[in-house]
Design a protein around this motif. Structure first.
Motif, short mmCIF file in Angstrom:
data_model
loop_
_atom_site.label_atom_id
_atom_site.label_comp_id
_atom_site.label_asym_id
_atom_site.label_seq_id
_atom_site.Cartn_x
_atom_site.Cartn_y
_atom_site.Cartn_z
N PRO A 194 27.52 21.96 47.39
CA PRO A 194 28.53 22.52 46.68
C PRO A 194 29.94 23.01 47.31
CG PRO A 194 26.37 23.68 46.12
CD PRO A 194 26.31 22.54 47.36
N SER A 195 31.01 23.03 46.74
CA SER A 195 32.23 23.16 47.39
C SER A 195 32.07 24.73 47.88
CB SER A 195 33.42 22.94 46.69
OG SER A 195 33.51 23.68 45.56
N GLY A 196 31.55 25.66 47.41
CA GLY A 196 31.88 27.00 47.64
C GLY A 196 33.18 27.72 47.17
N PRO A 197 33.08 29.20 47.38
CA PRO A 197 34.13 29.81 47.23
C PRO A 197 35.58 29.56 47.48
CG PRO A 197 32.92 31.05 48.31
CD PRO A 197 32.09 29.91 48.23
N THR A 198 36.74 29.70 46.82
CA THR A 198 38.17 29.47 47.51
C THR A 198 38.61 30.74 48.05
OG1 THR A 198 38.66 27.67 45.91
CG2 THR A 198 40.55 29.16 46.91
N GLN A 199 39.29 30.82 49.22
CA GLN A 199 39.72 32.05 49.82
C GLN A 199 41.18 32.25 49.22
OE1 GLN A 199 39.60 32.81 54.27
NE2 GLN A 199 41.51 31.69 54.08
N THR A 200 41.35 33.46 49.10
CA THR A 200 42.74 33.83 48.44
C THR A 200 43.67 34.67 49.58
OG1 THR A 200 41.88 36.23 47.75
CG2 THR A 200 41.59 34.19 46.22
N ALA A 202 43.65 39.21 41.36
CA ALA A 202 42.31 39.88 41.02
C ALA A 202 41.36 38.89 41.18
CB ALA A 202 42.44 40.40 39.74
N ASP A 203 41.55 37.54 41.38
CA ASP A 203 40.34 36.54 41.34
C ASP A 203 39.32 36.85 42.04
OD1 ASP A 203 42.05 34.77 39.74
OD2 ASP A 203 42.61 33.37 41.14
N PRO A 204 39.27 37.23 43.11
CA PRO A 204 38.24 37.67 44.07
C PRO A 204 37.22 38.69 43.28
CG PRO A 204 39.90 37.49 45.44
CD PRO A 204 40.51 37.54 44.17
N CYS A 205 37.91 39.64 42.41
CA CYS A 205 37.31 40.83 41.69
C CYS A 205 36.69 40.26 40.59
CB CYS A 205 38.25 41.96 41.53
SG CYS A 205 38.95 42.58 43.09
N SER A 211 36.14 36.86 39.41
CA SER A 211 35.19 35.79 39.79
C SER A 211 34.86 35.60 41.00
CB SER A 211 36.10 34.67 39.33
OG SER A 211 36.59 34.66 37.76
N PRO A 212 33.94 36.60 41.56
CA PRO A 212 33.61 36.44 43.14
C PRO A 212 32.71 35.29 43.43
CG PRO A 212 32.27 38.23 41.80
CD PRO A 212 33.36 37.88 40.78
N LYS A 213 32.10 34.51 42.47
CA LYS A 213 31.40 33.30 42.85
C LYS A 213 32.15 32.54 43.32
CE LYS A 213 26.96 34.21 42.09
NZ LYS A 213 26.38 33.81 40.88
N LEU A 214 33.59 32.21 42.74
CA LEU A 214 34.56 31.24 42.68
C LEU A 214 35.80 31.42 43.84
CD1 LEU A 214 35.20 30.38 39.02
CD2 LEU A 214 33.69 28.78 40.50
N TYR A 215 35.84 32.72 43.94
CA TYR A 215 36.93 33.17 45.00
C TYR A 215 36.37 34.49 45.81
CZ TYR A 215 39.77 30.82 41.26
OH TYR A 215 40.20 29.95 40.50
N VAL A 216 36.86 34.35 47.18
CA VAL A 216 36.64 35.33 47.99
C VAL A 216 37.84 35.95 48.62
CG1 VAL A 216 34.21 34.82 48.44
CG2 VAL A 216 35.87 33.87 49.87
N TYR A 217 38.22 37.10 49.16
CA TYR A 217 39.27 37.50 49.76
C TYR A 217 39.60 36.73 51.02
CZ TYR A 217 42.59 40.81 51.82
OH TYR A 217 43.42 41.56 52.51
N ASN A 218 38.74 36.79 51.93
CA ASN A 218 39.08 36.26 53.34
C ASN A 218 37.61 35.80 53.78
OD1 ASN A 218 40.15 35.28 55.63
ND2 ASN A 218 40.27 37.62 56.50
N LEU A 219 37.44 34.38 53.76
CA LEU A 219 36.27 33.68 54.49
C LEU A 219 35.94 34.07 56.13
CD1 LEU A 219 36.56 30.36 52.85
CD2 LEU A 219 34.66 32.04 52.31
N ALA A 256 40.45 46.80 51.76
CA ALA A 256 41.86 46.29 51.08
C ALA A 256 41.69 46.83 49.79
CB ALA A 256 42.18 44.88 51.42
N THR A 257 42.51 47.02 49.16
CA THR A 257 42.40 47.45 47.46
C THR A 257 43.25 46.14 46.76
OG1 THR A 257 42.62 49.80 48.14
CG2 THR A 257 42.86 49.25 45.84
N VAL A 258 42.67 46.04 45.64
CA VAL A 258 43.26 45.18 44.52
C VAL A 258 42.96 45.87 43.02
CG1 VAL A 258 42.98 43.22 43.25
CG2 VAL A 258 42.49 43.06 45.43
N ARG A 259 44.02 46.37 42.68
CA ARG A 259 44.14 46.96 41.39
C ARG A 259 44.62 46.07 40.05
NH1 ARG A 259 49.26 50.13 39.85
NH2 ARG A 259 49.75 48.25 39.31
N TYR A 260 43.79 46.16 39.15
CA TYR A 260 44.23 45.15 38.05
C TYR A 260 43.84 45.62 36.76
CZ TYR A 260 39.06 44.00 38.27
OH TYR A 260 37.69 44.03 38.08
#
Length: 329
Positions: free
Chosen positions: A150-156, A162-165, A167-175, A189-193
């Motif tokens: 599998p390709s694994g999650p994408t880093q943002t 808000a993608d890592p929040c 859809s955490p299976k698909l995106y992470v904040y920082n690998l 770090a804070t993400v508000r959405y």
């Protein structure tokens, strides 16, 4: 290849889709298997005794079903399934969102969701295969190549999405972030959405020593120091029947001009999920009420929206986070 061999491949495809795209509250049923005899109708043709195996599961997620359908769609694209297409089918009593795709191994994918149904199905159909009750066996039995990893999650590497929040299976904040381990402080770090676009919200701030340090000589923070991503989903609950007047020294901060700016204040609640920044793994989950009063609710910059959600109770918010900042792991 044999029918049984490819039926196992379909189960593997479904398992990877569930593991790669879904998380609670989405619930997937176990795969159900069936088969159809006859391959003459295929574009490439086939024997009348050939068998096409089929596997299907249903995903239920209530009001978030559309969101998880989008996640499965993203997963299909990321896994490189060819002939990917999606459309809204309106030729039935109920409008249906439909996604089709095809894998290199011959698997055909059909994802369908009747709008407002709260569920969608993922159905996979295999190519023409050799049935187990036919003597001789196919010449290529047991030669189905394994699926690639599998390709694994994408880093943002951004708090602007808000993608890592969501859809955490698909995106992470920082690998390359540090793992949530060892002695504190565990920087955040804070993400508000929010799901409400016609509402304004006050900023959510962390104590300065809870955030990563700035890179020497720059205004950029060192993202590799972040161990925890604090996901804050703002939910406006009801009209408070109060107004808040916000003063702005710079009228350019207000699209539409004029000051002071008056808002209709709404009660609010803040759903907080704390995740490991490098993996998306859920560390803690809690709720904080909106309790700021007066000008403390005022957002930094305005748009045309006249609705404003009550600001977060900062004391309660920081009290819940502090044990994570200071944790010894």
């Amino acid at each position: 290849m044999t029918t049984q061999e490819f039926a196992q491949r379909l189960t593997e495809h479904l398992s990877r889709a569930v593991d790669g795209a879904l998380e609670p509250p989405a619930q997937a049923t176990p795969p159900s298997h069936s088969q159809r005899v006859g391959c003459a109708d295929l574009p490439e043709g086939g024997p009348s005794w050939g068998v096409r195996p089929r596997a299907e599961l249903t995903v239920t997620a209530g009001e978030k079903t559309g969101k998880y359908l989008d996640d499965v769609d993203t997963w299909l694209i990321r896994e490189g399934l060819a002939e990917h297409d999606k459309r809204l089918r309106v030729d039935s009593p109920v409008d249906v969102r439909e996604i089709t795709a095809k894998h290199d191994d011959g698997t055909e994918v059909l994802v369908e969701m009747a709008l407002d149904s709260g569920r969608f199905t993922v159905a996979l159909t295999g190519p023409c295969t050799w049935p187990p009750d036919r003597p001789g066996g196919p010449p290529s039995s047991g030669q189905l190549p394994p699926l690639p990893a599998p390709s694994g999650p994408t880093q943002t590497r951004s708090t602007d999405t808000a993608d890592p929040c969501r859809s955490p299976k698909l995106y992470v904040y920082n690998l390359t972030s540090r793992p949530f381990s060892g002695r504190g402080p565990h920087l955040m770090a804070t993400v508000r959405y929010s799901d409400e676009r016609e509402m304004e919200y006050a900023e959510i701030l962390l104590p300065r020593d809870w955030e990563p340090r700035y890179e020497p000589g720059t205004s950029a923070r060192n993202l590799d120091q972040v161990q925890l991503l604090v996901c804050v989903r703002v939910e406006a609950t009801r009209d408070s029947r109060q107004d808040v007047i916000c003063e702005y020294a710079n009228e350019r901060a207000i699209l539409g001009g004029g000051r002071p700016f008056t808002f209709n204040l709404f009660e609010s609640v803040y759903q907080v999920a704390v995740r490991e920044a490098r993996s998306g793994k859920l560390v803690s989950e809690f709720t904080v009420p909106g309790r700021q009063g007066g000008e403390d609710n005022c957002p930094y910059q305005m748009s045309y929206n006249r609705k404003l959600a009550r600001g977060i109770d900062e004391t309660a918010f920081q009290r819940r986070l502090q044990p994570l900042v200071e944790a010894r792991r």
